[in-house]
Design a protein around this motif. Structure first.
Motif, PDB file in Angstrom:
ATOM      1  N   CYS A 273       7.909  -3.369  -7.835  1.00  0.00           N
ATOM      2  CA  CYS A 273       7.190  -4.407  -8.576  1.00  0.00           C
ATOM      3  C   CYS A 273       5.858  -3.889  -9.102  1.00  0.00           C
ATOM      4  O   CYS A 273       5.471  -4.185 -10.246  1.00  0.00           O
ATOM      5  CB  CYS A 273       6.971  -5.627  -7.690  1.00  0.00           C
ATOM      6  N   ARG A 274       5.163  -3.114  -8.306  1.00  0.00           N
ATOM      7  CA  ARG A 274       3.885  -2.562  -8.760  1.00  0.00           C
ATOM      8  C   ARG A 274       4.093  -1.567  -9.899  1.00  0.00           C
ATOM      9  O   ARG A 274       3.295  -1.512 -10.846  1.00  0.00           O
ATOM     10  CB  ARG A 274       3.162  -1.882  -7.593  1.00  0.00           C
ATOM     11  N   ALA A 275       5.177  -0.800  -9.821  1.00  0.00           N
ATOM     12  CA  ALA A 275       5.467   0.162 -10.897  1.00  0.00           C
ATOM     13  C   ALA A 275       5.777  -0.562 -12.200  1.00  0.00           C
ATOM     14  O   ALA A 275       5.286  -0.181 -13.271  1.00  0.00           O
ATOM     15  CB  ALA A 275       6.643   1.053 -10.490  1.00  0.00           C
ATOM     16  N   VAL A 276       6.577  -1.626 -12.132  1.00  0.00           N
ATOM     17  CA  VAL A 276       6.909  -2.388 -13.338  1.00  0.00           C
ATOM     18  C   VAL A 276       5.675  -3.102 -13.883  1.00  0.00           C
ATOM     19  O   VAL A 276       5.464  -3.165 -15.099  1.00  0.00           O
ATOM     20  CB  VAL A 276       8.046  -3.391 -13.046  1.00  0.00           C
ATOM     21  N   ALA A 277       4.840  -3.623 -12.994  1.00  0.00           N
ATOM     22  CA  ALA A 277       3.598  -4.272 -13.431  1.00  0.00           C
ATOM     23  C   ALA A 277       2.694  -3.288 -14.155  1.00  0.00           C
ATOM     24  O   ALA A 277       2.057  -3.630 -15.158  1.00  0.00           O
ATOM     25  CB  ALA A 277       2.868  -4.874 -12.229  1.00  0.00           C
ATOM     26  N   GLU A 278       2.649  -2.076 -13.654  1.00  0.00           N
ATOM     27  CA  GLU A 278       1.835  -1.033 -14.293  1.00  0.00           C
ATOM     28  C   GLU A 278       2.353  -0.743 -15.696  1.00  0.00           C
ATOM     29  O   GLU A 278       1.574  -0.643 -16.657  1.00  0.00           O
ATOM     30  CB  GLU A 278       1.875   0.230 -13.428  1.00  0.00           C
ATOM     31  N   PHE A 455     -14.169  18.415 -12.497  1.00  0.00           N
ATOM     32  CA  PHE A 455     -14.324  18.846 -11.111  1.00  0.00           C
ATOM     33  C   PHE A 455     -13.191  18.320 -10.220  1.00  0.00           C
ATOM     34  O   PHE A 455     -12.787  18.993  -9.270  1.00  0.00           O
ATOM     35  CB  PHE A 455     -15.672  18.358 -10.553  1.00  0.00           C
ATOM     36  N   TYR A 456     -12.711  17.135 -10.540  1.00  0.00           N
ATOM     37  CA  TYR A 456     -11.691  16.477  -9.730  1.00  0.00           C
ATOM     38  C   TYR A 456     -10.561  16.001 -10.642  1.00  0.00           C
ATOM     39  O   TYR A 456     -10.544  14.841 -11.101  1.00  0.00           O
ATOM     40  CB  TYR A 456     -12.285  15.297  -8.970  1.00  0.00           C
ATOM     41  N   PRO A 457      -9.591  16.845 -10.951  1.00  0.00           N
ATOM     42  CA  PRO A 457      -8.537  16.520 -11.926  1.00  0.00           C
ATOM     43  C   PRO A 457      -7.696  15.292 -11.578  1.00  0.00           C
ATOM     44  O   PRO A 457      -7.131  14.665 -12.472  1.00  0.00           O
ATOM     45  CB  PRO A 457      -7.667  17.789 -11.936  1.00  0.00           C
ATOM     46  N   THR A 458      -7.591  14.935 -10.277  1.00  0.00           N
ATOM     47  CA  THR A 458      -6.758  13.772  -9.914  1.00  0.00           C
ATOM     48  C   THR A 458      -7.305  12.478 -10.498  1.00  0.00           C
ATOM     49  O   THR A 458      -6.578  11.477 -10.583  1.00  0.00           O
ATOM     50  CB  THR A 458      -6.654  13.619  -8.386  1.00  0.00           C
ATOM     51  N   LEU A 459      -8.552  12.479 -10.922  1.00  0.00           N
ATOM     52  CA  LEU A 459      -9.141  11.271 -11.490  1.00  0.00           C
ATOM     53  C   LEU A 459      -8.553  10.932 -12.855  1.00  0.00           C
ATOM     54  O   LEU A 459      -8.753   9.824 -13.366  1.00  0.00           O
ATOM     55  CB  LEU A 459     -10.662  11.421 -11.605  1.00  0.00           C
ATOM     56  N   LYS A 460      -7.831  11.869 -13.460  1.00  0.00           N
ATOM     57  CA  LYS A 460      -7.221  11.598 -14.764  1.00  0.00           C
ATOM     58  C   LYS A 460      -6.202  10.470 -14.683  1.00  0.00           C
ATOM     59  O   LYS A 460      -5.911   9.817 -15.682  1.00  0.00           O
ATOM     60  CB  LYS A 460      -6.551  12.864 -15.307  1.00  0.00           C
ATOM     61  N   ARG A 461      -5.653  10.239 -13.493  1.00  0.00           N
ATOM     62  CA  ARG A 461      -4.630   9.192 -13.332  1.00  0.00           C
ATOM     63  C   ARG A 461      -5.232   7.824 -13.011  1.00  0.00           C
ATOM     64  O   ARG A 461      -4.520   6.832 -12.939  1.00  0.00           O
ATOM     65  CB  ARG A 461      -3.649   9.580 -12.223  1.00  0.00           C
ATOM     66  N   GLU A 487     -10.864  -3.602  -9.703  1.00  0.00           N
ATOM     67  CA  GLU A 487      -9.641  -3.091  -9.087  1.00  0.00           C
ATOM     68  C   GLU A 487      -9.193  -1.872  -9.876  1.00  0.00           C
ATOM     69  O   GLU A 487      -9.161  -1.907 -11.107  1.00  0.00           O
ATOM     70  CB  GLU A 487      -8.538  -4.150  -9.082  1.00  0.00           C
ATOM     71  N   SER A 488      -8.883  -0.817  -9.168  1.00  0.00           N
ATOM     72  CA  SER A 488      -8.475   0.435  -9.794  1.00  0.00           C
ATOM     73  C   SER A 488      -7.090   0.839  -9.304  1.00  0.00           C
ATOM     74  O   SER A 488      -6.637   0.395  -8.241  1.00  0.00           O
ATOM     75  CB  SER A 488      -9.475   1.553  -9.459  1.00  0.00           C
ATOM     76  N   THR A 489      -6.442   1.683 -10.076  1.00  0.00           N
ATOM     77  CA  THR A 489      -5.131   2.181  -9.672  1.00  0.00           C
ATOM     78  C   THR A 489      -4.940   3.602 -10.171  1.00  0.00           C
ATOM     79  O   THR A 489      -5.566   4.010 -11.157  1.00  0.00           O
ATOM     80  CB  THR A 489      -3.998   1.283 -10.218  1.00  0.00           C
ATOM     81  N   ASP A 490      -4.082   4.333  -9.477  1.00  0.00           N
ATOM     82  CA  ASP A 490      -3.667   5.656  -9.951  1.00  0.00           C
ATOM     83  C   ASP A 490      -2.195   5.634 -10.347  1.00  0.00           C
ATOM     84  O   ASP A 490      -1.561   6.668 -10.514  1.00  0.00           O
ATOM     85  CB  ASP A 490      -3.908   6.725  -8.882  1.00  0.00           C
ATOM     86  N   GLY A 491      -1.663   4.416 -10.493  1.00  0.00           N
ATOM     87  CA  GLY A 491      -0.261   4.254 -10.850  1.00  0.00           C
ATOM     88  C   GLY A 491       0.649   4.046  -9.656  1.00  0.00           C
ATOM     89  O   GLY A 491       1.773   3.585  -9.809  1.00  0.00           O
ATOM     90  N   LYS A 492       0.142   4.380  -8.463  1.00  0.00           N
ATOM     91  CA  LYS A 492       0.925   4.206  -7.238  1.00  0.00           C
ATOM     92  C   LYS A 492       0.244   3.244  -6.278  1.00  0.00           C
ATOM     93  O   LYS A 492       0.852   2.321  -5.778  1.00  0.00           O
ATOM     94  CB  LYS A 492       1.161   5.558  -6.551  1.00  0.00           C
ATOM     95  N   GLU A 493      -1.027   3.499  -6.023  1.00  0.00           N
ATOM     96  CA  GLU A 493      -1.800   2.656  -5.129  1.00  0.00           C
ATOM     97  C   GLU A 493      -2.900   1.956  -5.925  1.00  0.00           C
ATOM     98  O   GLU A 493      -3.300   2.403  -7.000  1.00  0.00           O
ATOM     99  CB  GLU A 493      -2.429   3.479  -4.003  1.00  0.00           C
TER     100      GLU A 493
END
Length: 530
Positions: A273-278, A455-461, A487-493
């Motif tokens: 559900c979270r994936a579809v909402a995204e 500096f922190y590439p994971t922030l791109k998501r 509220e923030s998300t990385d697409g998963k959490e």
């Protein structure tokens, strides 16, 4: 275990919801998500209705799906015409889907006043259309549109439309509660009487949610013999939406003991559900049953104490059954035991009578007196705990930021209204960048992530999914203190953070920077700041 098939119409009925628009890539991603969840049928759209659907159905022919069967959707032939010459029916066949859903009018009022045809011609339209598609080797589900209203007005004619579909070769009769305004007891009665009249014929229910009863109506239909439930995974659709299949699946699986996901586990429900909402760019309401962020959240001290002693005291199921999690909310009413539960995630060796725990409780009360509210921003409170315990090392330090706004904006072709400049220091190295955005906070958010991504590439998501502002002291007018919750998300959490200040930009900065820091801590990345 009784098997109930779920028929998801997110890509068709769901796309008719206000504010929803899917690209072809979006549709393909949603198909894969629904298939992995165990949805039996996916209604993919109306072939030939627009270029996007033409492309989708062409690409869908190459999909390799584990469970789901794709379904194309369309109407009966036009009045006083031949099915073999109907462009819509030809497109349904050409779409290549093994199942076709054809809707026709089951309410005499709609046949005569909306289609402006005779009752006899309407029956022929249904029978001819179904037969044409069946003769082309397709399985047909007949959507008896407005069936429940039609049955209430003229039971015999409503059922005659079903007989017409069966004469044409329909394999399943879909009873549609199209206006969404019928109470469940009426749906139950009509479904029961219809099931008795059509014994041995597979029945389905398609309910809209105009009075908030679509899920309940779907469930009573199942109890009266329906073997398929139609709706949309997150409930959005035309007007007030459709039956929420996440809710329906949760009840069928945990309360009625049905297999409604083709043997797959309900533990995938919340994540899917979270994936579809995204993909759909919508927020899942916190209070949504089973999958909402607040579905298993506890705030009151007595509730928290009870759940910690025995979860059955306040929870109807284990949240993990549907892939969700229990949340014990931080607030001044939560008590020291709750505080210890949260602290244990960072420092498991403290007990509730430890002076550190007591001082943290005092700090929580002071912060909430200043306007902070951590029940919706536990991620910020985790950072408070780390700072209090001297376990916090910043990932960057702010040198300065500046936001610039003008009206009209310099570029009239851009949606941007503001620009932001952010300068930070990471591991002794200074970096500065600028970004534009729709408003000062959007520009600041973009500039902050842009300068830190190197500096922190994971922030791109990472991106924001919600932004709320609350004025805390209305007597202060424009000088009032404000609380910003993002509220923030990385697409998963997803996670929530908070900031409080008399300056709305500064409050937003506090929340934004906490969001970045929390994400980096969660990823286990070591701080680079000296």
């Amino acid at each position: 275990m009784r098997k109930i098939a779920l028929f998801d119409s997110t890509l068709r009925d769901g796309s008719q919801a206000e504010g929803i628009s899917f690209t072809v890539e979006d549709k393909l991603k949603i198909v894969h998500a629904l298939d992995s969840l165990g949805i039996a049928y996916i209604e993919a759209g109306i072939p030939g209705s627009n270029p996007k659907d033409v492309e989708f159905f062409e690409r869908a022919k190459n999909l390799q799906l584990k469970h789901a069967v794709l379904v194309s959707f369309g109407s009966t032939r036009r009045r006083d015409s031949l099915a073999s010459e109907d462009a819509n029916l030809k497109a349904l066949v050409a779409s290549g889907t093994p199942v076709v859903s054809i809707f026709g009018k089951s309410w005499d009022f709609h046949a005569t006043k909306i289609l402006r045809t005779t009752l006899e011609e309407n029956l022929l339209m249904i029978e001819d259309s179904v037969r044409f598609v069946v003769d082309k080797g397709r399985q047909v589900f007949f959507d008896a549109e407005h069936y429940y209203d039609g049955y209430r007005a003229n039971p015999e004619y409503a059922m005659e439309t079903l007989r017409a579909a069966l004469r044409g070769g329909a394999s399943t009769l879909v009873l549609c509660e199209t206006r969404g305004g019928m109470i469940p007891s009426e749906v139950e009665r009509i479904t029961k009487e219809t099931a008795r009249a059509f014994a041995g014929i597979p029945l389905a229910i398609h309910a809209h949610d105009d009075i908030g009863c679509a899920a309940a109506s779907s469930l009573v239909a199942v109890e009266q013999g329906a073997v398929q439930v139609q709706g949309t995974l997150l409930g959005f659709g035309e007007r007030c939406g459709n039956a929420n299949l996440a809710t329906v699946a949760g009840i069928l699986g945990t309360k009625l003991g049905c297999d409604c996901l083709c043997g797959e586990s309900l533990e995938q429900l919340t994540g899917t559900c979270r994936a579809v909402a995204e993909i759909a760019n919508v927020r899942i309401p916190g209070g949504l049953p089973f999958i909402g962020k607040s579905a298993f959240a506890h705030k009151g001290g007595m509730h928290i104490d009870g759940v910690q002693k025995n979860p059955l005291s306040f929870e109807h199921i284990d949240p993990m059954q549907v892939g969700n999690e229990r949340r014990l909310l931080m607030s001044e009413v939560a008590g020291r035991a709750m505080m210890l539960k949260r602290i244990a995630r960072v420092a498991p060796n403290l007990d509730k009578d430890d002076p550190v725990t007591i001082s943290l409780m005092d700090e929580l009360k002071c912060l909430e007196a200043e306007g902070y509210q951590f029940e919706g921003a536990e991620s910020s409170f985790d950072l408070v705990i780390r700072r209090h315990l001297k376990m916090y090392r910043p990932y960057f330090s702010l040198v300065h930021y500046q936001t610039i706004g003008s009206s009209p904006y310099a570029d009239p072709l851009s949606d941007a209204t503001h620009a932001a400049v952010v300068k930070v220091k990471v591991n002794g190295e200074s970096a500065i960048t600028a970004a534009e955005g729709e408003g000062p906070v959007n520009a600041l958010d973009r500039a902050l992530r842009k300068v830190l991504e190197q500096f922190y590439p994971t922030l791109k998501r990472v991106h924001l999914t919600d932004y709320k502002v609350r004025v805390l002291d209305t007597a202060g007018a424009t000088a009032s203190k404000v609380r910003v919750l993002i509220e923030s998300t990385d697409g998963k959490e997803s996670w929530s953070t908070i900031g409080v200040s008399k300056d709305i930009i500064e409050a937003s900065w506090f929340a934004l920077s906490d969001s970045i820091e929390y994400k980096l801590i969660a990823d286990g990345i070591e701080p680079s700041v000296e």
